[in-house]
Design a protein around this motif. Structure first.
Motif: not given
Ligand SMILES: Nc1ncnc2c1ncn2[C@@H]1O[C@H](COP(=O)(O)OP(=O)(O)OP(=O)(O)O)[C@@H](O)[C@H]1O
Length: 954
Positions: A279-284, A289-291, A374-381, A514-516, A543-545
């Motif tokens: 799901w982490v990939d699916q809802f990445s 605006t989705e960050l 970890p898991g806060l979305g640094k790489t994603t950002l 909200q995202r969850l 987020i990841r967890s």
């Protein structure tokens, strides 16, 4: 030959025995082929030869027959016409023997086992069953041959054997392929292999270019390959699915169940694929605006990346309004200074982002360093912002590519090359993930790339411009974003100073919830906000967890989530290594009391509730400290900071208790290290836990990094060195009774008193006898304990004399005034006298070692001695000086460098007689013949100045 001879008689028997079968076969063979195919053998004219004739022509047939023998093997050449073929009499080369069982194809037609049947009846029956009209002659032979095995009990008509004679031969046939058959008694016959008209024609005729049979539209090899490929693909898919499963922490059985469920429901394959997807990939997030990360951080990174636009895309930078409006609130200079001094972190960041570009139109900081848990979305950002700004993202993982050369190569490739894939070429933006795991060498390489300077100067034209353009590429012209969890890793220190630092704050629980909620809704799960909030809290807003936990529960079939299930789960807890400061902070700060949520779980352990709280806190601290692992540093931090905590402890009981715990830990450490008893290490985390319960307060603690241990360590080292330096030079007679500890504890304090007597700051010649004796004793002590005074210069520029080695520091507590200080002059006097005395002692020792040999002393030496005595020491030294002095006589030159003719002889100012030319001689005479002489010692100013008249000396 004997073997063959024996077999001749049997042939008749054989014919009799197999008469029926052979007859049927002969009939079948005489029938026209069903498919109209006629073998080439058929077209041949049949050889009109009987079996007997053939045998007679080829073999020596014995008329002897063995009547009472078992059915024996006979050799026959089986032709489709049931005739014996002509055989050559000449011996033929031996043909390849073939496995009879295979060639006869028992298994193919009958499907039975090739082993002979246990009873003749059974076998007979099966043989007959198989001998239908559609069966080939080969099959019939097969059955016959089976009968010929040792077990045969066929009692058929004599015709059989007659026919069999036509097929079995005792010798290997000369022409054509044949099959060897051996019965159980060891008799062997040879059967000619003939083409079967009903069977497929010679497969060799259909062989294709690859020597493959063209029977199949797709060659068997290709089919095999296809099957192997298919299997491989299935295995890979399965392994991928399992890997994903393991990564997501799901139970494979559960997923298998889930899949079968979905299969039963009639879900499409696509759905299956998406269910196995994380799901982490699916809802990445796909867009800015989705960050979920903090807006300020997102904006800052984007702004920084936009600073590169001028150099990367050639866009002019928009001028921004300056913050004059803010500064206008501070009208006078003093207030403006205050504004400068008390800038908030965000103001500093803004200022960096608005700073001028450098000479290459690059931002001041070439590297952005994102840090956070970890898991806060640094790489994603980083990915989303780089794409948003029009870059092609090139990511490397510093933990994986650890070798410096590889790192260099990757950086060069990413920063100096263009992406050529895709419709529009985009410039690269490099993202270095997990840079805190990179070795120092790799960080240095990155810094070298960042700090590369272009050697190009001035304007460029024509060919030169082209050449120089190449050079220009060496300068870093692409943005680099680095990501790390721990900003304070030692290897990162140099990068920290040169990077645009962005610390990632925790994701806001409200946003994450909200995202969850969106995700659960889309996946058909039911979860109220309180439950999702609890999940966020449990995972520290990771987020990841959070998403992984939801997927896990969904996979388990839990479509309805409540707080109880979330709190009772062991998933979502991270094996995270927090930094030292956060650990110290958690130890010295009480956890915030959480408000009880409306509709909160009455069983949940999340809300703080009386007695449970203590145990939870203890567990939390133990877990925290164990996962950190740096017990020594952690303990030092506790020691350095615990006294500055706000405590209500008038009786100092808490402090005493803390000290007890510290000494206990010290003993524990000693036990662990001395006895190498590492099992005791499990008790180390209890010190922080005890400190938490003793000193934790609600206010945010002010933690300082511990230095005291290091300072104490260096001081101890310094003290030890001083004592050892002192001890090493002490004469052996004294040294034998000393050691460092006795020196330190018993002697040095008193020694300091001994070496600080009251001495008048006058010339020692003016000392009284008692004072002289006192000075003598002092010098003696100083030398014996290897002490002296050394001139030193203070940072302020003043000269002082300090004790060397400085044992004063060993016995004097810092901050306390020194007991008694000798004056500068006295110290100077002592230093000088000490040196002199040392020299004297050395001389004496030398003389002792090399005593003058009285016997060998000749007269001249005696005379010399006498002269020396007569003239005294000073004259001898003077002579030496004169000898060493070389006076160069240079011609006198005028202003223009021309030699001057001396007008008159140089006047000798000394009292001695004049006459000979030569400076040395002149000086020597002048000095040597004078009754008064002096020597000027440059730089020494410790002489006691008195007016002395020459007449007093004469
Ligand atoms: N806004 C979001 N919505 C949904 N999922 C997200 C969002 N942001 C990040 N994620 C997911 O969270 C996961 C973690 O993100 P990411 O890898 O960027 O974190 P990180 O801070 O770099 O962690 P680490 O330090 O472990 O590398 C990713 O799988 C990502 O898909």
């Amino acid at each position: 030959m004997d073997e063959y001879d024996e077999m001749y008689g049997i042939e008749d028997d054989f014919e009799q025995q197999f008469a029926d079968e052979l007859e049927v076969m002969a009939e079948m063979d005489s029938e026209p082929p069903p498919h109209g195919k006629v073998s080439e053998f058929r077209n041949k004219k049949p050889i009109s030869q009987t079996f007997d004739e053939a045998i007679a022509s080829g073999d020596v047939v014995s008329s002897k027959t063995v009547k009472n023998q078992h059915p024996v093997s006979t050799t026959a050449s089986i032709s489709p016409l049931g005739r014996v073929e002509e055989e050559s009499l000449t011996p033929k080369p031996k043909k390849r023997r073939q496995d009879v069982v295979k060639k006869l194809q028992f298994g193919v037609d009958t499907g039975d086992d090739i082993t002979p049947p246990s009873s003749p009846e059974v076998y007979d029956g099966t043989a007959r069953d198989g001998a239908g009209p559609d069966r080939t002659s080969t099959t019939k032979i097969t059955t016959d041959m089976l009968d010929m095995s040792g077990l045969t009990t066929i009692q058929d008509s004599p015709r059989r054997l007659t026919v069999a004679k036509h097929f079995a031969q005792k010798r290997p046939p000369a022409i054509g392929d044949y099959i060897t058959v051996t019965d159980s008694t060891g008799n062997r016959v040879y059967l000619n292999k003939k083409e079967d008209e009903n069977r497929a024609p010679d497969p060799r005729a259909f062989r294709n270019s690859q020597n493959g049979l063209g029977l199949l539209t797709v060659p068997i090899e290709v089919m095999k390959e296809q099957i192997a490929e298919k299997r491989h693909r299935q295995v890979v898919e399965e392994s991928q699915r399992l890997t994903e499963l393991l990564n997501s922490g799901l139970n494979p059985e559960l997923l298998a169940e889930g899949q079968t469920d979905s299969g039963l429901d009639g879900d499409s394959g696509e759905h299956q694929g998406s269910s196995s997807r994380l799901w982490v990939d699916q809802f990445s997030p796909r867009h800015y605006t989705e960050l979920l990360s903090d807006d300020f951080t997102n904006r800052c990174l984007l702004k920084w990346l936009k600073l590169w636009d001028t150099v990367v895309f050639g866009r002019e930078r928009k001028t921004r309004p300056t913050h004059t409006d803010v500064r206008s609130n501070f009208p006078n200079a003093q207030n403006q200074n205050q504004f400068q001094r008390f800038k908030t972190k965000s103001q500093i960041t803004e200022e960096i982002l608005e700073a001028e570009l450098d000479q290459y139109k690059r931002p001041k900081f070439k590297v952005a360093l994102l840090s956070g848990p970890p898991g806060l979305g640094k790489t994603t950002l980083a990915h989303i912002i780089a794409k948003h700004a029009g870059y092609n993202v090139v990511e490397i993982n510093a933990s994986d590519d650890r070798s410096a050369e590889l790192f260099q190569k990757r950086i060069d490739t990413a920063t100096q090359m263009k992406s050529v894939l895709g419709a529009n070429e985009k410039p690269n933006c490099m993202i270095i993930d997990e840079i805190d795991g990179a070795p120092a060498a790799a960080i240095n390489i990155l810094l070298a790339t960042v700090n590369k300077k272009d050697s190009r100067e001035g304007e460029e034209t024509g060919v030169n411009a082209l050449k120089k353009k190449k050079k220009k590429q060496s300068v870093l012209l692409r943005p680099i974003i680095c990501i790390c969890n721990d900003l304070y890793v030692p290897a990162l220190r140099p990068l920290r100073q040169q990077a645009f630092l962005l610390t990632f704050p925790q994701t806001l629980p409200s946003r994450l919830t909200q995202r969850l909620a969106e995700i659960t809704r889309q996946q058909g799960m039911k979860a109220d906000t309180g439950t999702l909030m609890a999940l966020c809290e449990k995972t520290d807003n990771d987020i990841r967890s959070c998403i992984n936990t939801l997927q896990f529960l969904h996979g388990r079939g839990q479509k309805h989530l409540d707080q109880r299930s979330v709190s009772s789960m062991c998933v979502g807890l991270k094996d995270q290594n927090k930094g030292l400061f956060s650990v110290w902070q958690e130890i010295f700060q009480l956890p915030r009391v959480k408000r009880k949520r409306i509709g909160g779980d009455p069983f949940g352990g999340l809300d703080e509730a009386g007695p449970k709280d203590g145990g939870q806190r203890l567990q939390n601290i133990l877990h925290l400290v164990s996962s950190n692992g740096e017990h020594e540093k952690l303990t030092q931090g506790l020691y350095d900071n615990f006294l500055s905590m706000k405590l209500k402890d008038p009786g100092m009981l808490g402090v005493c208790s803390g000290l007890d715990w510290l000494s206990f830990t010290d003993l524990l450490n000693e036990c662990i290290l001395h006895g190498q008893n590492y099992s005791l290490m499990r008790y180390l985390p209890f010190l922080p836990a005890a400190f938490h319960f003793l000193y934790a307060a609600n206010s945010v603690p002010r933690i300082n990094y511990p230095h005291s241990n290091y300072e104490a360590l260096t001081k101890t080292q310094h003290t030890k060195n001083a004592l050892l330096a002192m001890l090493n030079e002490i004469p052996p007679a004294v040294q034998s009774r000393l050691c460092v500890s006795t020196l330190c504890l018993d002697i040095v304090t008193l020694l300091m008193e001994l070496i600080s007597p009251k001495l008048r700051p006058v010339n020692p010649q003016l000392y009284s006898t008692r004072e002289k004796q006192q000075l003598c004793d002092l010098i003696d002590t100083m030398i014996n304990y290897n002490l002296t005074y050394r001139q030193d210069r203070t940072p302020e520029g003043q000269y002082t004399y300090v004790l060397e080695p400085n044992i004063e520091d060993v016995v004097r507590f810092p901050g306390l005034p020194p007991r008694r200080q000798l004056t500068y002059q006295v110290k100077q006097l002592i230093a000088r006298e000490t040196e002199l005395e040392k020299m004297r002692r050395m001389e004496r020792a030398q003389q002792k070692r090399n005593p003058p040999n009285t016997e060998t002393v000749n007269k001249s030496q005696a005379q010399k001695k006498v002269e020396v005595k007569k003239h005294g020491n000073h004259q001898q030294r003077l002579e030496n000086i004169v000898k060493q002095t070389v006076v160069e006589s240079r011609p006198e030159l005028d202003f223009f460098g021309r030699a001057l003719v001396p007008k008159e002889k140089p006047v000798v100012t000394t009292t001695g007689e004049d006459g000979k030319v030569g400076g040395a001689v002149q000086i020597g005479k002048a000095v040597g013949n004078s009754d008064v002489w002096f020597r000027f010692n440059e730089g020494v100013s410790n002489a006691v100045r008195r007016n002395v008249y020459i007449r007093e000396l004469l």
